[in-house]
Motif scaffolding. Structure first.
Motif, PDB file in Angstrom:
ATOM      1  N   SER A  47       0.811  -1.214   0.000  1.00  0.00           N
ATOM      2  CA  SER A  47       0.000   0.000   0.000  1.00  0.00           C
ATOM      3  C   SER A  47       0.850   1.273   0.000  1.00  0.00           C
ATOM      4  O   SER A  47       0.382   2.315  -0.440  1.00  0.00           O
ATOM      5  N   HIS A  48       2.091   1.188   0.473  1.00  0.00           N
ATOM      6  CA  HIS A  48       2.959   2.368   0.550  1.00  0.00           C
ATOM      7  C   HIS A  48       4.375   1.992   0.111  1.00  0.00           C
ATOM      8  O   HIS A  48       4.830   0.878   0.358  1.00  0.00           O
ATOM      9  N   ALA A  49       5.033   2.954  -0.507  1.00  0.00           N
ATOM     10  CA  ALA A  49       6.427   2.768  -0.918  1.00  0.00           C
ATOM     11  C   ALA A  49       7.214   4.010  -0.526  1.00  0.00           C
ATOM     12  O   ALA A  49       6.859   5.125  -0.913  1.00  0.00           O
ATOM     13  N   LYS A  50       8.267   3.820   0.262  1.00  0.00           N
ATOM     14  CA  LYS A  50       9.186   4.912   0.594  1.00  0.00           C
ATOM     15  C   LYS A  50      10.261   4.930  -0.482  1.00  0.00           C
ATOM     16  O   LYS A  50      10.945   3.940  -0.701  1.00  0.00           O
ATOM     17  N   VAL A  51      10.390   6.059  -1.147  1.00  0.00           N
ATOM     18  CA  VAL A  51      11.378   6.214  -2.213  1.00  0.00           C
ATOM     19  C   VAL A  51      12.469   7.145  -1.696  1.00  0.00           C
ATOM     20  O   VAL A  51      12.216   8.316  -1.424  1.00  0.00           O
ATOM     21  N   PHE A  52      13.675   6.618  -1.547  1.00  0.00           N
ATOM     22  CA  PHE A  52      14.804   7.399  -1.056  1.00  0.00           C
ATOM     23  C   PHE A  52      15.620   7.878  -2.252  1.00  0.00           C
ATOM     24  O   PHE A  52      15.936   7.093  -3.145  1.00  0.00           O
ATOM     25  N   TYR A  53      15.940   9.166  -2.259  1.00  0.00           N
ATOM     26  CA  TYR A  53      16.670   9.723  -3.387  1.00  0.00           C
ATOM     27  C   TYR A  53      17.744  10.688  -2.902  1.00  0.00           C
ATOM     28  O   TYR A  53      17.696  11.192  -1.790  1.00  0.00           O
ATOM     29  N   LEU A  76       3.354  10.101 -11.381  1.00  0.00           N
ATOM     30  CA  LEU A  76       4.332   9.010 -11.427  1.00  0.00           C
ATOM     31  C   LEU A  76       3.681   7.678 -11.052  1.00  0.00           C
ATOM     32  O   LEU A  76       3.956   6.643 -11.669  1.00  0.00           O
ATOM     33  N   ARG A  77       2.819   7.707 -10.070  1.00  0.00           N
ATOM     34  CA  ARG A  77       2.122   6.485  -9.647  1.00  0.00           C
ATOM     35  C   ARG A  77       1.238   5.950 -10.774  1.00  0.00           C
ATOM     36  O   ARG A  77       1.203   4.745 -11.012  1.00  0.00           O
ATOM     37  N   SER A  78       0.524   6.841 -11.456  1.00  0.00           N
ATOM     38  CA  SER A  78      -0.345   6.380 -12.543  1.00  0.00           C
ATOM     39  C   SER A  78       0.470   5.845 -13.713  1.00  0.00           C
ATOM     40  O   SER A  78       0.078   4.857 -14.346  1.00  0.00           O
ATOM     41  N   GLU A  79       1.616   6.447 -13.996  1.00  0.00           N
ATOM     42  CA  GLU A  79       2.481   5.939 -15.064  1.00  0.00           C
ATOM     43  C   GLU A  79       3.089   4.585 -14.690  1.00  0.00           C
ATOM     44  O   GLU A  79       3.241   3.720 -15.542  1.00  0.00           O
ATOM     45  N   LYS A  85       1.721  -4.507 -13.481  1.00  0.00           N
ATOM     46  CA  LYS A  85       0.372  -4.978 -13.180  1.00  0.00           C
ATOM     47  C   LYS A  85       0.325  -5.496 -11.739  1.00  0.00           C
ATOM     48  O   LYS A  85       0.800  -6.579 -11.435  1.00  0.00           O
ATOM     49  N   LEU A  86      -0.210  -4.647 -10.870  1.00  0.00           N
ATOM     50  CA  LEU A  86      -0.388  -5.002  -9.463  1.00  0.00           C
ATOM     51  C   LEU A  86      -1.849  -4.779  -9.094  1.00  0.00           C
ATOM     52  O   LEU A  86      -2.526  -3.932  -9.684  1.00  0.00           O
ATOM     53  N   PHE A  87      -2.319  -5.525  -8.110  1.00  0.00           N
ATOM     54  CA  PHE A  87      -3.681  -5.318  -7.636  1.00  0.00           C
ATOM     55  C   PHE A  87      -3.832  -3.907  -7.088  1.00  0.00           C
ATOM     56  O   PHE A  87      -4.816  -3.228  -7.328  1.00  0.00           O
ATOM     57  N   LYS A  88      -2.810  -3.464  -6.339  1.00  0.00           N
ATOM     58  CA  LYS A  88      -2.820  -2.109  -5.791  1.00  0.00           C
ATOM     59  C   LYS A  88      -1.435  -1.506  -5.976  1.00  0.00           C
ATOM     60  O   LYS A  88      -0.446  -2.054  -5.487  1.00  0.00           O
TER      61      LYS A  88
END
Length: 124
Positions: A47-53, A76-79, A85-88
């Motif tokens: 359900s959540h992703a931490k993106v470190f940059y 970015l999430r929609s792209e 292909k993930l359920f969420k």
């Protein structure tokens, strides 16, 4: 010996690769190519992703990039959802990674310590 990668780990790796390409190609900022994704952590329920940059540039450019990433995270999430292909699709949370700067600071301190004169009894 088999490696035990969880599904979350594989999703995180794919998100990191795809996000890096999207940020470089699609983010509307002149210095977007200087953004480096260092890690992505996905929760077990995806359900959540931490993106470190990290960002190589001035402090004001870094703040500008942070604002741009926050504003573009829905896009970015929609792209990402088009390619994976993930359920969420996980909600993206961007975090600046200070570890590169800390590593450079520690490297400088080690260099300074190595340049100090040695004690006469320190032969090794």
């Amino acid at each position: 010996m088999a490696k035990n990668f969880t599904r979350s780990d594989r999703i995180a790796q794919q998100l990191q690769r795809d996000l890096a390409e999207l940020i470089r190609a699609e983010l509307d900022h002149p210095k977007a190519a200087l953004v480096t994704l260092t890690d992505v952590e996905v929760t077990r329920d995806n359900s959540h992703a931490k993106v470190f940059y990290t960002f190589l540039g001035s402090e004001e450019d870094a703040q500008s990039i942070a604002a741009k990433l926050e504003a573009a995270k829905g896009y970015l999430r929609s792209e990402l959802a088009r390619g994976i292909k993930l359920f969420k699709m996980p909600e993206l949370h961007f975090h600046y990674d200070h570890s590169v700067e800390q590593g450079m600071h520690l490297d400088g301190l080690i260099s300074q310590a190595a340049a100090l004169p040695r004690a006469p009894d320190d032969d090794a």
